[in-house]
Scaffold this motif. Structure first.
Motif, short mmCIF file in Angstrom:
data_model
loop_
_atom_site.label_atom_id
_atom_site.label_comp_id
_atom_site.label_asym_id
_atom_site.label_seq_id
_atom_site.Cartn_x
_atom_site.Cartn_y
_atom_site.Cartn_z
N CYS A 8 -0.51 60.29 10.46
CA CYS A 8 -0.24 61.73 10.31
C CYS A 8 -1.27 62.42 9.42
O CYS A 8 -1.15 63.60 9.12
CB CYS A 8 1.14 61.93 9.71
N GLY A 9 -2.26 61.68 8.94
CA GLY A 9 -3.29 62.27 8.10
C GLY A 9 -2.89 62.44 6.65
O GLY A 9 -3.49 63.24 5.93
N VAL A 10 -1.88 61.70 6.20
CA VAL A 10 -1.46 61.77 4.80
C VAL A 10 -1.39 60.35 4.24
O VAL A 10 -1.47 59.37 4.96
CB VAL A 10 -0.08 62.46 4.64
N VAL A 11 -1.24 60.27 2.93
CA VAL A 11 -1.11 59.00 2.23
C VAL A 11 0.32 58.88 1.74
O VAL A 11 0.84 59.81 1.13
CB VAL A 11 -2.08 58.93 1.02
N GLY A 12 0.96 57.75 2.02
CA GLY A 12 2.29 57.49 1.51
C GLY A 12 2.24 56.45 0.42
O GLY A 12 1.56 55.44 0.54
N PHE A 13 2.95 56.70 -0.69
CA PHE A 13 2.98 55.75 -1.80
C PHE A 13 4.43 55.51 -2.19
O PHE A 13 5.16 56.46 -2.48
CB PHE A 13 2.18 56.27 -2.99
N LYS A 14 4.84 54.25 -2.20
CA LYS A 14 6.19 53.88 -2.57
C LYS A 14 6.11 53.05 -3.86
O LYS A 14 5.73 51.88 -3.83
CB LYS A 14 6.83 53.06 -1.45
N PRO A 15 6.45 53.65 -5.01
CA PRO A 15 6.38 52.91 -6.27
C PRO A 15 7.46 51.85 -6.35
O PRO A 15 8.43 51.87 -5.59
CB PRO A 15 6.58 53.99 -7.34
N SER A 16 7.31 50.91 -7.27
CA SER A 16 8.31 49.87 -7.44
C SER A 16 9.63 50.47 -7.90
O SER A 16 9.67 51.55 -8.50
CB SER A 16 7.82 48.80 -8.43
N TYR A 17 10.72 49.76 -7.62
CA TYR A 17 12.05 50.27 -7.92
C TYR A 17 12.20 50.52 -9.43
O TYR A 17 11.85 49.68 -10.24
CB TYR A 17 13.11 49.27 -7.47
N GLY A 18 12.69 51.68 -9.78
CA GLY A 18 12.92 52.03 -11.17
C GLY A 18 11.75 52.75 -11.83
O GLY A 18 11.89 53.24 -12.95
N ARG A 19 10.61 52.78 -11.20
CA ARG A 19 9.44 53.46 -11.79
C ARG A 19 9.70 54.96 -11.92
O ARG A 19 9.35 55.58 -12.90
CB ARG A 19 8.21 53.20 -10.93
#
Length: 67
Positions: A6-17
């Protein structure tokens, strides 16, 4: 659909961050607070802002408890 398609960056931080207070996930088992941004640099800026905001809120809440 992956964010990269989709032309974007997805970032999923670690749980609780990033705290989940005030967030209503669609599914409690996989609901995470994450970042969608145009570039990796933008996602880092948003992540730093979210972490600093959550730290400031926790310090403020601790001060209210003391007073």
């Amino acid at each position: 659909m992956p964010a990269a398609l989709c032309g974007v960056v997805g970032f999923k931080p670690s749980y609780g961050r990033i705290p989940h207070s005030g967030v209503l996930p669609l599914n409690w088992t996989v609901g995470m607070v994450g970042v969608l941004a145009g570039t990796v640099e933008d996602s880092l800026i948003v992540l730093v802002f979210l972490i600093q905001t959550s730290l400031m809120l926790s310090v403020f809440e601790n001060l209210l408890d003391i007073l």
